[in-house]
Design a protein around this motif. Sequence first.
Motif, PDB file in Angstrom:
ATOM      1  N   MET A 153     -64.823  29.660 -50.066  1.00  0.00           N
ATOM      2  CA  MET A 153     -65.968  28.749 -49.964  1.00  0.00           C
ATOM      3  C   MET A 153     -66.597  28.463 -51.322  1.00  0.00           C
ATOM      4  O   MET A 153     -67.119  27.377 -51.559  1.00  0.00           O
ATOM      5  CB  MET A 153     -67.021  29.338 -49.016  1.00  0.00           C
ATOM      6  CG  MET A 153     -66.537  29.443 -47.581  1.00  0.00           C
ATOM      7  SD  MET A 153     -67.770  30.218 -46.522  1.00  0.00           S
ATOM      8  CE  MET A 153     -66.705  30.748 -45.169  1.00  0.00           C
ATOM      9  N   LEU A 154     -66.549  29.431 -52.226  1.00  0.00           N
ATOM     10  CA  LEU A 154     -67.158  29.259 -53.542  1.00  0.00           C
ATOM     11  C   LEU A 154     -66.517  28.097 -54.302  1.00  0.00           C
ATOM     12  O   LEU A 154     -67.201  27.331 -54.986  1.00  0.00           O
ATOM     13  CB  LEU A 154     -67.042  30.552 -54.354  1.00  0.00           C
ATOM     14  CG  LEU A 154     -67.875  31.727 -53.830  1.00  0.00           C
ATOM     15  CD1 LEU A 154     -67.627  32.961 -54.674  1.00  0.00           C
ATOM     16  CD2 LEU A 154     -69.357  31.377 -53.817  1.00  0.00           C
ATOM     17  N   GLU A 155     -65.191  27.985 -54.202  1.00  0.00           N
ATOM     18  CA  GLU A 155     -64.492  26.879 -54.866  1.00  0.00           C
ATOM     19  C   GLU A 155     -64.974  25.540 -54.310  1.00  0.00           C
ATOM     20  O   GLU A 155     -65.218  24.595 -55.063  1.00  0.00           O
ATOM     21  CB  GLU A 155     -62.989  27.015 -54.660  1.00  0.00           C
ATOM     22  CG  GLU A 155     -62.193  25.905 -55.339  1.00  0.00           C
ATOM     23  CD  GLU A 155     -60.707  25.986 -55.013  1.00  0.00           C
ATOM     24  OE1 GLU A 155     -59.986  25.049 -55.402  1.00  0.00           O
ATOM     25  OE2 GLU A 155     -60.277  26.969 -54.377  1.00  0.00           O
ATOM     26  N   THR A 194     -77.803  29.069 -56.977  1.00  0.00           N
ATOM     27  CA  THR A 194     -78.681  29.279 -55.825  1.00  0.00           C
ATOM     28  C   THR A 194     -77.908  29.167 -54.511  1.00  0.00           C
ATOM     29  O   THR A 194     -78.154  29.916 -53.571  1.00  0.00           O
ATOM     30  CB  THR A 194     -79.836  28.252 -55.839  1.00  0.00           C
ATOM     31  OG1 THR A 194     -80.472  28.270 -57.112  1.00  0.00           O
ATOM     32  CG2 THR A 194     -80.863  28.581 -54.763  1.00  0.00           C
ATOM     33  N   ALA A 195     -76.960  28.220 -54.467  1.00  0.00           N
ATOM     34  CA  ALA A 195     -76.137  28.059 -53.255  1.00  0.00           C
ATOM     35  C   ALA A 195     -75.325  29.331 -52.979  1.00  0.00           C
ATOM     36  O   ALA A 195     -75.184  29.745 -51.820  1.00  0.00           O
ATOM     37  CB  ALA A 195     -75.209  26.858 -53.400  1.00  0.00           C
ATOM     38  N   ASN A 251     -68.862  33.145 -38.129  1.00  0.00           N
ATOM     39  CA  ASN A 251     -67.590  32.622 -37.634  1.00  0.00           C
ATOM     40  C   ASN A 251     -66.865  31.981 -38.809  1.00  0.00           C
ATOM     41  O   ASN A 251     -67.384  31.954 -39.919  1.00  0.00           O
ATOM     42  CB  ASN A 251     -67.855  31.596 -36.521  1.00  0.00           C
ATOM     43  CG  ASN A 251     -66.708  31.472 -35.540  1.00  0.00           C
ATOM     44  OD1 ASN A 251     -65.556  31.682 -35.907  1.00  0.00           O
ATOM     45  ND2 ASN A 251     -67.027  31.135 -34.304  1.00  0.00           N
ATOM     46  N   SER A 252     -65.700  31.422 -38.582  1.00  0.00           N
ATOM     47  CA  SER A 252     -65.043  30.642 -39.628  1.00  0.00           C
ATOM     48  C   SER A 252     -65.813  29.323 -39.803  1.00  0.00           C
ATOM     49  O   SER A 252     -66.494  28.861 -38.893  1.00  0.00           O
ATOM     50  CB  SER A 252     -63.582  30.374 -39.266  1.00  0.00           C
ATOM     51  OG  SER A 252     -63.469  29.714 -38.024  1.00  0.00           O
ATOM     52  N   VAL A 253     -65.685  28.735 -40.981  1.00  0.00           N
ATOM     53  CA  VAL A 253     -66.531  27.599 -41.359  1.00  0.00           C
ATOM     54  C   VAL A 253     -65.718  26.308 -41.467  1.00  0.00           C
ATOM     55  O   VAL A 253     -64.645  26.293 -42.078  1.00  0.00           O
ATOM     56  CB  VAL A 253     -67.236  27.898 -42.710  1.00  0.00           C
ATOM     57  CG1 VAL A 253     -67.975  26.674 -43.222  1.00  0.00           C
ATOM     58  CG2 VAL A 253     -68.199  29.072 -42.536  1.00  0.00           C
ATOM     59  N   ARG A 254     -66.238  25.221 -40.877  1.00  0.00           N
ATOM     60  CA  ARG A 254     -65.563  23.925 -40.933  1.00  0.00           C
ATOM     61  C   ARG A 254     -66.253  22.956 -41.885  1.00  0.00           C
ATOM     62  O   ARG A 254     -65.668  21.964 -42.299  1.00  0.00           O
ATOM     63  CB  ARG A 254     -65.444  23.298 -39.541  1.00  0.00           C
ATOM     64  CG  ARG A 254     -66.745  22.911 -38.898  1.00  0.00           C
ATOM     65  CD  ARG A 254     -66.547  22.209 -37.551  1.00  0.00           C
ATOM     66  NE  ARG A 254     -66.282  20.787 -37.705  1.00  0.00           N
ATOM     67  CZ  ARG A 254     -65.187  20.177 -37.295  1.00  0.00           C
ATOM     68  NH1 ARG A 254     -64.208  20.838 -36.736  1.00  0.00           N
ATOM     69  NH2 ARG A 254     -65.042  18.880 -37.444  1.00  0.00           N
ATOM     70  N   LEU A 255     -67.526  23.214 -42.229  1.00  0.00           N
ATOM     71  CA  LEU A 255     -68.257  22.301 -43.113  1.00  0.00           C
ATOM     72  C   LEU A 255     -69.251  23.077 -43.958  1.00  0.00           C
ATOM     73  O   LEU A 255     -69.905  24.002 -43.474  1.00  0.00           O
ATOM     74  CB  LEU A 255     -68.993  21.248 -42.281  1.00  0.00           C
ATOM     75  CG  LEU A 255     -69.897  20.244 -43.010  1.00  0.00           C
ATOM     76  CD1 LEU A 255     -69.923  18.902 -42.272  1.00  0.00           C
ATOM     77  CD2 LEU A 255     -71.341  20.754 -43.144  1.00  0.00           C
ATOM     78  N   LEU A 256     -69.375  22.667 -45.221  1.00  0.00           N
ATOM     79  CA  LEU A 256     -70.408  23.191 -46.120  1.00  0.00           C
ATOM     80  C   LEU A 256     -71.136  22.015 -46.752  1.00  0.00           C
ATOM     81  O   LEU A 256     -70.533  20.982 -47.058  1.00  0.00           O
ATOM     82  CB  LEU A 256     -69.791  24.049 -47.223  1.00  0.00           C
ATOM     83  CG  LEU A 256     -69.279  25.450 -46.844  1.00  0.00           C
ATOM     84  CD1 LEU A 256     -68.547  26.071 -48.030  1.00  0.00           C
ATOM     85  CD2 LEU A 256     -70.427  26.351 -46.391  1.00  0.00           C
TER      86      LEU A 256
END
Length: 369
Positions: free
Chosen positions: A266-268, A322-323, A334-339
Motif C-alpha cells: 500500500m505504501l507504494e 502523514t498518510a 480486510n484486504s483493500v480495494r481502494l486507497l
Amino acid sequence: MENTRHIPQRKIIHVDMDAFYASVEQLDNPELRGKPIAVGGSSQRGVVAAASYEARKFGVRSAMSSVLAKRNCPDLIFVKARFDRYKEISQKIRAVFYAYTDLVEPLSLDEAYLDVTINKKGNPSATLIAKEIRQRILEETGLHASAGISINKFIAKVASDINKPNGQKTVNPEEVLQFLEDLDIRKFYGVGKVTAEKMYQLGIFTGKDLKTKSVAFLTEHFGKSGGYYYDVVRGIHKSEVKPHRIPKSVGAERTFSENLSSEIFMLERLDHIAAELERRLKKADIAGKTITLKIKYSDFTLNTRSKTLPYFIADKDLILETAKELLYQEELQNSVRLLGISLANLNTDKKETAKTGEEAILVQLKFDF
C-alpha cells in the motif's frame, strides 16, 4: 401555514442533464439508443459511472459494481467513458446558461444552479426561462435536461428530480411549505440512506414529521446537520449561487485491479496518490491542514482516518508522511480495494468566510415564478 416573511426569496433554477454520460454515448452511437447501457468498466473490478434510463429500469445505478449491474441486467452494454467528449458538450451547455445569467454555479459536468432573479433577458418568469434553456440545450446538443425552479437552491435541487426525465417542476413561494411537508424524507437533498434509516427509527418519514422536531432534538441526533434539517424543512436555505466555488477539499484516490493485503504494498500506491494530490494542489495554488486517508475494503466497507496539522501543507513528502502514520494508526480489517488521500481545512476557507458574510443582508422580494 407558517409565515414566509423571513424566507429569502430568489429565483433559482437547478438544471440537471438526464443520464448525461450515457445519453452522450447514445447520441454519438445510434446503435446504442433504446438499449440498456452503462458507462464504466465491465471487468471484475469495474464500477458503473452512469446508466441509461433503459438500464435503470433493471436497478442499475451509478457507483454500483459492474458485476452486480450485469447480474441485474444480463443484456447490459458497457461503454468506456470519454470525459473529453463530456467536457466538450458540458461547455456548450454552460454557454447556454451564461446567455441568461452570469450567476452560474456548476456542481459537475452535468448540473448547475442558476440565479435568474435578475437576468440578461429581462424575463420575470423563472419557469419560462428554465423551459427556454432546456429547449436551447436540446437544439444545440441533442440532449434532454430537467429543471427545478424555486426560491432557493435546496428546493430547486429537490424539484429537478420530480419530473425527470425531460421535465421541470416549479415550486412557487406560496407552495414551498406544503411541498416540503409532503416530501418523503428520502427526497431531501443531504439525507442519505444511512441518515434516512436513522430518521425512520425516530419516527421521521416526511417533511411534516421532521418539522415537529426541535432544533435541539435534531442537533442531538444528527450533530451540525440538525440545524440544516431544521431550516430547510421550513424553506430556509440562505446559500447563494456562487459562480466561483471555492473547494472545501482536494483529493486523489486509486482502485486496484487486485486487492492489497499488506501495508508494504500500500505504501507504494500511497506514494503515487500523494504525488497526484500534490500536482492538483499546486495547480490550484491551494494548501491545507487536515489530511484524511480513505480505505475501502474488499467487502466495500469504508474507513477514514484524519489528522490535522498546525500548519498548511501541499508538499508530497509531508502528505505521504502523514498518510503513512494514518495507515499504521490501526490494524487493517480486510484486504483493500481502494486507497485515497484528501486535504481539507484549506487556506481558501477564510476567503469563503468573507464571501458568505455578505449573506447577512437579505432582501425580501415579491414576484411571479
